[in-house]
Design a protein around this motif. Structure first.
Motif, PDB file in Angstrom:
ATOM      1  N   GLU A 118       0.841  -1.191   0.000  1.00  0.00           N
ATOM      2  CA  GLU A 118       0.000   0.000   0.000  1.00  0.00           C
ATOM      3  C   GLU A 118       0.878   1.244   0.000  1.00  0.00           C
ATOM      4  OE1 GLU A 118      -3.199  -0.324   2.757  1.00  0.00           O
ATOM      5  OE2 GLU A 118      -3.491   1.850   2.865  1.00  0.00           O
ATOM      6  N   TYR A 119       0.586   2.149  -0.900  1.00  0.00           N
ATOM      7  CA  TYR A 119       1.309   3.430  -0.921  1.00  0.00           C
ATOM      8  C   TYR A 119       0.423   4.480  -0.326  1.00  0.00           C
ATOM      9  CZ  TYR A 119       4.732   1.533  -4.182  1.00  0.00           C
ATOM     10  OH  TYR A 119       5.722   0.797  -4.773  1.00  0.00           O
ATOM     11  N   GLN A 120       1.029   5.380   0.415  1.00  0.00           N
ATOM     12  CA  GLN A 120       0.266   6.523   0.909  1.00  0.00           C
ATOM     13  C   GLN A 120       0.381   7.632  -0.127  1.00  0.00           C
ATOM     14  OE1 GLN A 120      -1.695   6.550   3.507  1.00  0.00           O
ATOM     15  NE2 GLN A 120      -1.103   4.437   3.941  1.00  0.00           N
ATOM     16  N   ARG A 121      -0.759   8.082  -0.568  1.00  0.00           N
ATOM     17  CA  ARG A 121      -0.685   9.201  -1.510  1.00  0.00           C
ATOM     18  C   ARG A 121      -1.735  10.237  -1.120  1.00  0.00           C
ATOM     19  NH1 ARG A 121      -1.908   7.593  -7.231  1.00  0.00           N
ATOM     20  NH2 ARG A 121      -0.024   6.326  -7.292  1.00  0.00           N
ATOM     21  N   GLY A 122      -1.242  11.374  -0.717  1.00  0.00           N
ATOM     22  CA  GLY A 122      -2.142  12.455  -0.304  1.00  0.00           C
ATOM     23  C   GLY A 122      -3.099  12.020   0.800  1.00  0.00           C
ATOM     24  N   GLY A 139      -0.951  -7.139 -17.446  1.00  0.00           N
ATOM     25  CA  GLY A 139      -2.000  -6.297 -16.874  1.00  0.00           C
ATOM     26  C   GLY A 139      -1.847  -4.901 -17.432  1.00  0.00           C
ATOM     27  N   LYS A 140      -2.895  -4.100 -17.181  1.00  0.00           N
ATOM     28  CA  LYS A 140      -2.833  -2.740 -17.709  1.00  0.00           C
ATOM     29  C   LYS A 140      -1.767  -1.935 -16.981  1.00  0.00           C
ATOM     30  CE  LYS A 140      -7.674  -2.088 -19.078  1.00  0.00           C
ATOM     31  NZ  LYS A 140      -8.543  -2.614 -17.981  1.00  0.00           N
ATOM     32  N   SER A 141      -1.428  -0.843 -17.576  1.00  0.00           N
ATOM     33  CA  SER A 141      -0.475   0.058 -16.921  1.00  0.00           C
ATOM     34  C   SER A 141      -1.057   0.502 -15.582  1.00  0.00           C
ATOM     35  CB  SER A 141      -0.237   1.259 -17.838  1.00  0.00           C
ATOM     36  OG  SER A 141       0.608   2.166 -17.201  1.00  0.00           O
ATOM     37  N   GLY A 142      -0.287   0.434 -14.553  1.00  0.00           N
ATOM     38  CA  GLY A 142      -0.748   0.850 -13.230  1.00  0.00           C
ATOM     39  C   GLY A 142      -1.442  -0.258 -12.470  1.00  0.00           C
ATOM     40  N   SER A 143      -1.467  -1.459 -13.021  1.00  0.00           N
ATOM     41  CA  SER A 143      -2.180  -2.538 -12.349  1.00  0.00           C
ATOM     42  C   SER A 143      -1.342  -3.176 -11.235  1.00  0.00           C
ATOM     43  CB  SER A 143      -2.599  -3.597 -13.365  1.00  0.00           C
ATOM     44  OG  SER A 143      -1.448  -4.079 -14.037  1.00  0.00           O
ATOM     45  N   GLY A 144      -0.089  -2.798 -11.132  1.00  0.00           N
ATOM     46  CA  GLY A 144       0.727  -3.286 -10.021  1.00  0.00           C
ATOM     47  C   GLY A 144       1.767  -4.317 -10.409  1.00  0.00           C
ATOM     48  N   LYS A 145       2.032  -4.447 -11.696  1.00  0.00           N
ATOM     49  CA  LYS A 145       2.969  -5.472 -12.154  1.00  0.00           C
ATOM     50  C   LYS A 145       4.377  -5.249 -11.603  1.00  0.00           C
ATOM     51  CE  LYS A 145       2.388  -4.466 -16.516  1.00  0.00           C
ATOM     52  NZ  LYS A 145       1.500  -3.286 -16.436  1.00  0.00           N
ATOM     53  N   SER A 146       4.854  -4.024 -11.792  1.00  0.00           N
ATOM     54  CA  SER A 146       6.226  -3.746 -11.353  1.00  0.00           C
ATOM     55  C   SER A 146       6.335  -3.906  -9.845  1.00  0.00           C
ATOM     56  CB  SER A 146       6.637  -2.329 -11.732  1.00  0.00           C
ATOM     57  OG  SER A 146       6.690  -2.218 -13.133  1.00  0.00           O
ATOM     58  N   THR A 147       5.335  -3.393  -9.148  1.00  0.00           N
ATOM     59  CA  THR A 147       5.364  -3.503  -7.694  1.00  0.00           C
ATOM     60  C   THR A 147       5.434  -4.976  -7.276  1.00  0.00           C
ATOM     61  OG1 THR A 147       4.022  -1.505  -7.631  1.00  0.00           O
ATOM     62  CG2 THR A 147       4.196  -2.767  -5.591  1.00  0.00           C
ATOM     63  N   LEU A 148       4.638  -5.792  -7.960  1.00  0.00           N
ATOM     64  CA  LEU A 148       4.653  -7.222  -7.629  1.00  0.00           C
ATOM     65  C   LEU A 148       6.050  -7.806  -7.840  1.00  0.00           C
ATOM     66  CD1 LEU A 148       2.918  -9.707  -6.875  1.00  0.00           C
ATOM     67  CD2 LEU A 148       2.657 -10.146  -9.333  1.00  0.00           C
ATOM     68  N   LYS A 156      -3.630   0.738  -2.824  1.00  0.00           N
ATOM     69  CA  LYS A 156      -3.091  -0.625  -2.798  1.00  0.00           C
ATOM     70  C   LYS A 156      -2.573  -0.982  -4.180  1.00  0.00           C
ATOM     71  CE  LYS A 156      -4.544  -3.102   1.154  1.00  0.00           C
ATOM     72  NZ  LYS A 156      -5.545  -3.910   1.860  1.00  0.00           N
ATOM     73  N   ALA A 157      -1.266  -0.944  -4.356  1.00  0.00           N
ATOM     74  CA  ALA A 157      -0.676  -1.258  -5.654  1.00  0.00           C
ATOM     75  C   ALA A 157      -0.742  -2.766  -5.875  1.00  0.00           C
ATOM     76  CB  ALA A 157       0.770  -0.781  -5.713  1.00  0.00           C
ATOM     77  N   VAL A 158      -0.566  -3.529  -4.791  1.00  0.00           N
ATOM     78  CA  VAL A 158      -0.699  -4.986  -4.846  1.00  0.00           C
ATOM     79  C   VAL A 158      -1.623  -5.361  -3.705  1.00  0.00           C
ATOM     80  CG1 VAL A 158       0.483  -7.174  -4.477  1.00  0.00           C
ATOM     81  CG2 VAL A 158       1.509  -5.447  -5.958  1.00  0.00           C
TER      82      VAL A 158
HETATM   83  N1  LIG Z   1       6.422   4.891  -5.093  1.00  0.00           N
HETATM   84  C1  LIG Z   1       5.081   4.933  -5.298  1.00  0.00           C
HETATM   85  N2  LIG Z   1       4.345   5.787  -4.559  1.00  0.00           N
HETATM   86  C2  LIG Z   1       3.024   5.846  -4.732  1.00  0.00           C
HETATM   87  N3  LIG Z   1       2.373   5.135  -5.619  1.00  0.00           N
HETATM   88  C3  LIG Z   1       3.027   4.250  -6.387  1.00  0.00           C
HETATM   89  C4  LIG Z   1       4.458   4.145  -6.267  1.00  0.00           C
HETATM   90  N4  LIG Z   1       4.852   3.200  -7.141  1.00  0.00           N
HETATM   91  C5  LIG Z   1       3.764   2.771  -7.784  1.00  0.00           C
HETATM   92  N5  LIG Z   1       2.666   3.399  -7.324  1.00  0.00           N
HETATM   93  C6  LIG Z   1       1.284   3.179  -7.751  1.00  0.00           C
HETATM   94  O1  LIG Z   1       0.986   1.828  -7.628  1.00  0.00           O
HETATM   95  C7  LIG Z   1       0.243   1.398  -8.719  1.00  0.00           C
HETATM   96  C8  LIG Z   1       0.948   0.267  -9.417  1.00  0.00           C
HETATM   97  O2  LIG Z   1       2.124   0.732 -10.040  1.00  0.00           O
HETATM   98  P1  LIG Z   1       3.104  -0.202 -10.872  1.00  0.00           P
HETATM   99  O3  LIG Z   1       3.417  -1.370 -10.071  1.00  0.00           O
HETATM  100  O4  LIG Z   1       4.252   0.628 -11.339  1.00  0.00           O
HETATM  101  O5  LIG Z   1       2.198  -0.592 -12.099  1.00  0.00           O
HETATM  102  P2  LIG Z   1       2.602  -1.174 -13.501  1.00  0.00           P
HETATM  103  O6  LIG Z   1       4.018  -1.625 -13.455  1.00  0.00           O
HETATM  104  O7  LIG Z   1       1.643  -2.277 -13.686  1.00  0.00           O
HETATM  105  O8  LIG Z   1       2.382  -0.094 -14.483  1.00  0.00           O
HETATM  106  C9  LIG Z   1       0.014   2.592  -9.603  1.00  0.00           C
HETATM  107  O9  LIG Z   1      -1.240   3.158  -9.305  1.00  0.00           O
HETATM  108  C10 LIG Z   1       1.117   3.504  -9.207  1.00  0.00           C
HETATM  109  O10 LIG Z   1       0.693   4.822  -9.402  1.00  0.00           O
END
Ligand SMILES: Nc1ncnc2c1ncn2[C@@H]1O[C@H](COP(=O)(O)OP(=O)(O)O)[C@@H](O)[C@H]1O
Ligand SMILES: [Mg+2]
Lengths: 259, 848
Positions: free
Chosen positions: A14-18, A42-51, A23-25
């Motif tokens: 979970e990322y804190q934003r504002g 998955g779509k862009s922003g779906s959490g792939k990189s985070t995973l 929940k990225a994952v």
């Molecule tokens: N460091 C971060 N701080 C806040 N939000 C983040 C951060 N990294 C990723 N996110 C958010 O988490 C979600 C998943 O991001 P990401 O894993 O990069 O997706 P993908 O690789 O599928 O495009 C997105 O909504 C992104 O904006």
């Protein structure tokens, strides 16, 4: 069944934003087994990189547990995790991330030198790897003298040089034209089939699905599909953790004949 | 629009802007402080002179300290066109009341006549009309707690003398000039108490309206030729400027070096800002911003930082000047009995500080700004990858070499062999040094590559392995930036080594000279003895010294300043050589001591220092013309001795000649030999007790005298040390800053390193390795350059101020410099190194 290399149980990030949490994952459980080629889409922003970052121990989850090579990442010190990365994990990225001051051969041998391998031996091994990715004749070239596809090959060689148990790739073809992208996918597939390399690859590329043993599809941080693309009826990820076994000392390429 | 963008940039990069501004601030601080100090001392002296001069058109003053005969007044008055000629005597002296003491300037005048030239206004009471009466300024009265009709005690040549306060002066009169404690006495009274009977220190002249001033001046010069100086009142301030020149020069060098180091910081930060904002800038270009506008944008930021840094620098410089003035005033003003004025910000300093700060910022930012305007609008669309390696062609190296060669050639060609240094040449050499330095900055990037390949890289690989290798490579990534950082360290360490070496050399030279030359046991003077003016000692007092039990020999010594034939001052010493030869032996450069003494004793002979020999082109056997109140007299040069006094050269004559030509029996101090060395302390007490309340004396043993002079040297360098450490501080800032810059620029690479298995410690090694290399190269080159500069300073010191210096290496300074270079640099590097090690791997990898 081959032993698990990466296991996730109810993992969230979970990322804190504002002030509000994003929940990225979100509650992901899955297992990557040795020798598997797993593709995450998955779509862009779906959490792939985070995973991917969670699986590889580059980030710690805010919930759940990640077991990488039999060790739970959140319980390791930064140095211990680094050593696991150094000796057991390989990375490739969308932007090839080679060091611009080093030539191809030096870039490839970098992980070995960091592990304090004897320079001559490291060179030898790096040469083999460049050969493997078909760039033996480009060993002395610097990154700015290589094409995108070649750069990604060097990056793959670097990722494989320490004989990692698992290779993580984040959109490795995202920055390449379709021909070069295809070649890279083929190369990755090749390393899997010939070396038994375990691979987890995040990609947008629809062609990638065809290369994979298992396709994981994410939406809003949740796994919405986890299956063998060829059998369609994919087995659900094993939820129960198997007995931990330290895999670090095993040679994943044992018997492959490459080294 | 640029305004908004610039402001945003300054806000966003707050910490980096702070370092940038601080770099400029420290440089400007030093430049401003030095300028203000010079101005404060000089203006004080000038106002003093103005006050003394009043409305006078011309002044007749002596060539050497002890005045000229009263009879000159008649001669002056007889010159056609001279309407009024007003005689006066000037002497600084301490006055006492109870426990309080104030050093003040005293004028002996004829009040009625003097008012024709100077405005003396009384607040209270009247002018002195009889002996032992004085009119004093409010400030002097307040300092001593005096009221009208009170008595005060003034130190005269033969002891304390009571004076009655009969008037309090309005400080808008002549006293305005001195701005401090100041008193008027009757002319005859002053002549008597200061040992100047029938003598004058100055004749002020009003030229009648219908006469031609220049013609009158020429006639006066012809009539008084060789016996006194005739000129406009302010010509004297030139002498003070000369005295101040070399020290101010050395101080401004330190200031320039700090500023230079500061400019490297700006260069680094602006080029980093440009690099970081390539994308923004290319978007702006794509949106239609023109090159000129981009240039304006970058330069506006730099200009704003320069402005801010300069403004703070002005304030700090103003503060620092206060300290500098207090330190320097001791050397230059106190002997006039005046305190330095409060430092006042003047327009020159403000303009200079702002101009230097802003221009330096703009120039340093100009190079990266040129890169900025070359950014193509297409760049925004292209994907970015790790930034590559900046390459440097041999052209830059050749240009740098050419600049160094030009500087060296200029110095070599203008090297004086037959004359002293003129301040102008000194400044030109400063410029030449700056050119060489700039050449080094320009050429070093080219030199860096072989240096790295053959020295740094093997060394770093040896120490750190692969991380060392990466560190070494990174040094070459931005060779200009690396070179600028190295140069910042180089120049400050070079200056440190030079100054430390000069200090060691000067003190050692002085020690050796003193050991050999100063053979007396005790030195006695009045308690107010300075270089420019002092209270001299009456001959009766000297005679009485011989009566003190245990005193074996009493040798009066007269010292003062003398204007030589070339119009510049020198140090005049008049000794009783019959006695001197019993306790002293000067190291000789030409001629031999014993035969020279035989000649000196005969009279009509002079010994000179090499500086005088050089200035006037005289050698042993030649005749040296000296101006005396009795006219120009020729002295046969019988030897050239080694001199360590920094007064532009020394002329030594025998006391008998001095007394004859100057008609002056007083002494500046007295050398005393005792019968038993073990009783020195006891004899000193006896002398002090004998005069006790009658007269405050200063009695120094040989050792004390030595220690006093030594501490003066040390004090002079202490000041320098402060400035040097500021320069070193700025270069430390520059190192940290450059490394922060490279860490932030390459955070993705650090992310990669972390991802492929570098531990935090290894990442730190990369950055510390860079710092270490910077320190190593900057340190060794700095020490080497410092030693070269020291050789050059040693060679020229005698040409600048007449004091010989033997070359000595200051090992402790070299050790300090090495410590700074090899320990401090990596230590400073730890800060950016920690930043690199703590980078979040994922963020760093995603950073573009
Ligand atoms: N460091 C971060 N701080 C806040 N939000 C983040 C951060 N990294 C990723 N996110 C958010 O988490 C979600 C998943 O991001 P990401 O894993 O990069 O997706 P993908 O690789 O599928 O495009 C997105 O909504 C992104 O904006
Ligand atoms: Mg992604």
């Amino acid at each position: 069944m081959a032993e698990p290399v990466v296991e996730l149980v109810g993992v969230s990030k979970e990322y804190q934003r504002g002030g509000t949490g994003v929940k990225a994952v979100d509650g992901v459980s899955l297992t990557v087994r040795r020798g598997e080629f797993v593709v995450v889409m998955g779509k862009s922003g779906s959490g792939k990189s985070t995973l991917l970052h969670l699986m590889s121990g580059l980030q710690n989850p805010t919930g759940g547990r990640v077991r990488l090579l039999g060790r739970e990442t959140s319980q390791l010190s930064d140095d211990a995790l680094t050593l696991i990365r150094r000796d057991g994990v390989g990375f490739i990225f969308q932007f090839f991330n080679l060091l611009p001051t080093m030539n191809a051969l030096e870039n490839v041998s970098l992980p070995l030198l960091l592990a304090r391998m004897h320079p001559a031996k490291a060179r030898e091994r790096a040469k083999n790897l460049l050969d493997l990715v078909g760039l033996a004749d480009r060993a002395a070239h610097r990154p700015d003298e290589l094409s995108g596809g070649q750069l990604q090959r060097v990056a793959i060689a670097r990722a494989l040089v320490a004989k990692p148990h698992v290779l993580f790739a984040d959109e490795p073809t995202g920055n390449l034209d379709s021909v070069a992208g295809e070649e890279i996918l083929a190369l990755l597939k090749d390393t899997q089939s010939r070396l038994g390399q375990t691979i987890v690859m995040v990609t947008h590329d629809p062609r990638a699905a065809a290369f994979s043993d298992r396709l994981i599809i994410l939406r809003d941080g949740k796994v919405i599909e986890n299956r063998d693309p060829r059998t369609v009826a994919g087995a659900a990820a094993g939820v129960a953790m198997e007995t931990p076994r330290d895999l670090k000392d095993a040679d994943p390429y044992e018997g492959s004949g490459y080294f | 629009m640029y305004g908004t963008l610039s402001r945003n940039y300054l806000l966003v990069k707050k910490s980096r802007s702070l370092i940038t501004i601080l770099g400029i601030t420290l440089g400007v601080t030093m430049i401003v402080a030095v300028t203000l100090t010079n101005a404060a001392i000089l203006s004080r002296y000038t106002t003093l002179l103005e006050g003394i001069a009043g409305r006078s058109d011309l002044q007749v003053i002596p060539h050497a300290g002890q005045g000229f005969p009263e009879s000159f007044l008649d001669e002056v008055e007889s010159v056609p066109g001279v309407e009024t000629a007003v005689p006066s005597v000037f002497n600084a002296a301490p006055v006492f009341k109870g426990e309080r003491q104030v050093n003040a300037a005293f004028y002996g005048v004829d009040p009625d006549r003097d008012r024709l030239i100077r405005d003396h206004r009384l607040e209270e009471g009247r002018f002195p009309a009889a002996r032992r009466e004085a009119a004093v300024t409010r400030e002097l009265a307040a300092g001593l707690g005096l009221k009208m009709e009170d008595q005060m005690r003034l130190l005269s040549t033969s002891g304390l003398v009571e004076f009655r306060v009969v008037g309090v002066l309005d400080t808008r009169g002549t006293a305005r000039g001195a701005l401090g404690p100041f008193g008027l006495l009757q002319l005859a009274d002053a002549q008597q108490v200061f040992g100047k009977i029938h003598k004058l220190d100055s004749i002020d002249i009003l030229v009648s309206d219908h006469a031609d001033k220049l013609e009158v001046e020429q006639t006066l010069k012809d009539r008084l030729s060789g016996r006194a100086r005739v000129g406009t009142p302010l010509e004297r301030s030139r002498d003070m400027q000369k005295l101040l020149d070399s020290i101010i020069f050395a101080l401004s060098m330190a200031g320039s070096i700090a500023l230079l180091a500061g400019s490297f910081i700006i260069y680094t930060n602006v080029s980093m800002g440009v690099a970081e904002r390539r994308r923004d800038l290319s978007i702006l270009r794509a949106l239609g911003m023109r090159r000129r506008e981009i240039m304006t944008l970058v330069l506006t930021e730099a200009g704003l930082m320069g402005l801010l840094g300069s403004l703070i620098g002005l304030a700090w410089g103003y503060g620092l000047a206060d300290t500098l003035v207090r330190e320097l005033a001791g050397q230059f003003l106190v002997s006039y009995g005046i305190q330095p004025s409060r430092v006042a910000l003047n327009t020159t300093a403000v303009i200079l500080g702002l101009a230097v700060g802003i221009i330096t910022s703009l120039v340093a930012a100009g190079f990266p700004a040129r890169q900025a305007i070359r950014i193509s609008p297409l760049e925004a669309m292209r994907p970015s990858d790790l930034n590559g390696v900046e390459r440097n062609g041999p052209a830059r190296g050749l240009l740098g070499l050419a600049m160094v060669v030009a500087g060296v050639t200029f110095t070599a060609v203008t090297w004086p062999t037959d004359r002293m240094f003129q301040p102008l040449l000194l400044r030109a050499w400063g410029m030449a040094a700056a050119l060489m330095l700039l050449g080094a900055v320009v050429g070093l990037p080219t030199l860096l590559s072989p240096l790295n390949r053959y020295l740094l890289r093997p060394l770093l690989v040896r120490i750190f392995g692969i991380t060392g290798r990466i560190a070494a490579d990174n040094l070459l990534r931005q060779p200009r930036r690396t070179a600028a950082t190295i140069c910042a360290l180089l120049v400050s360490l070079a200056y440190m080594v030079t100054m430390g070496g000069m200090k060691t050399s000067q003190i050692a030279t002085f020690d050796r000279w003193f050991e050999k030359t100063v053979g007396w046991d005790l030195n006695v003077s009045t308690s107010f003895a300075g270089l420019e003016t002092q209270v001299e000692m009456d001959p009766a007092l000297v005679a009485e010294l011989e009566l003190v039990p245990g005193v074996r020999l009493v040798s009066p010594q007269k010292m003062g300043r003398l204007i030589l034939g070339d119009g510049d001052p020198a140090f005049l010493q008049a000794f009783d050589h019959r006695k001197l030869r019993l306790y002293s032996e000067y190291p000789m450069e030409q001629g031999r001591w014993a035969p020279a003494m035989d000649d000196m004793v005969q009279g009509g002979a002079a010994m000179i220092s090499p500086a005088v020999s050089l200035r006037l082109g005289v050698k042993p056997g030649d005749l040296l013309p000296l101006p005396t109140p009795a006219g120009e007299k020729e002295f046969r040069v019988v030897g050239v001795f080694k001199d360590v006094t920094p007064y532009g050269g020394t002329v030594q004559i025998d006391r008998q000649d001095y007394v004859r030509y100057w008609q002056d029996q007083t002494s500046s101090n007295v050398a005393v030999l005792v019968t038993e060395k073990t009783r020195v302390e006891e004899i000193r007490r006896a002398i002090l007790d004998r005069w006790g309340e009658r007269m405050p004396l200063a009695v120094r043993s040989n050792r004390e005298f030595w220690a006093e002079i030594r501490s003066q040297y040390e004090a002079a360098y202490r000041l320098m040390d402060v400035l040097i450490w500021i320069a070193v501080l700025v270069s430390g800032l520059a190192i940290a800053n450059t490394l922060f810059a490279s860490v932030m620029e390459r955070r993705r690479e650090f992310g990669v390193l972390r991802a492929v298995g570098s531990r935090r410690r290894e990442v730190m090694q990369v950055v510390v390795g860079e710092a270490f290399s910077t320190g190593l190269v900057g340190g060794f080159l700095g020490i080497a350059c410092g030693l070269v500069l020291q050789v050059y300073m040693v060679q020229t010191n005698e040409l600048i101020n007449g004091a010989a210096v033997d070359f000595m290496i200051s090992w402790s300074t070299i050790a300090t410099s090495l410590l700074v270079a090899l320990i401090l640099a990596p230590l400073v590097g730890m800060l950016p190194a920690r930043r690199a090690a703590r980078l979040d791997v994922v963020e760093a990898l995603q950073y573009e």
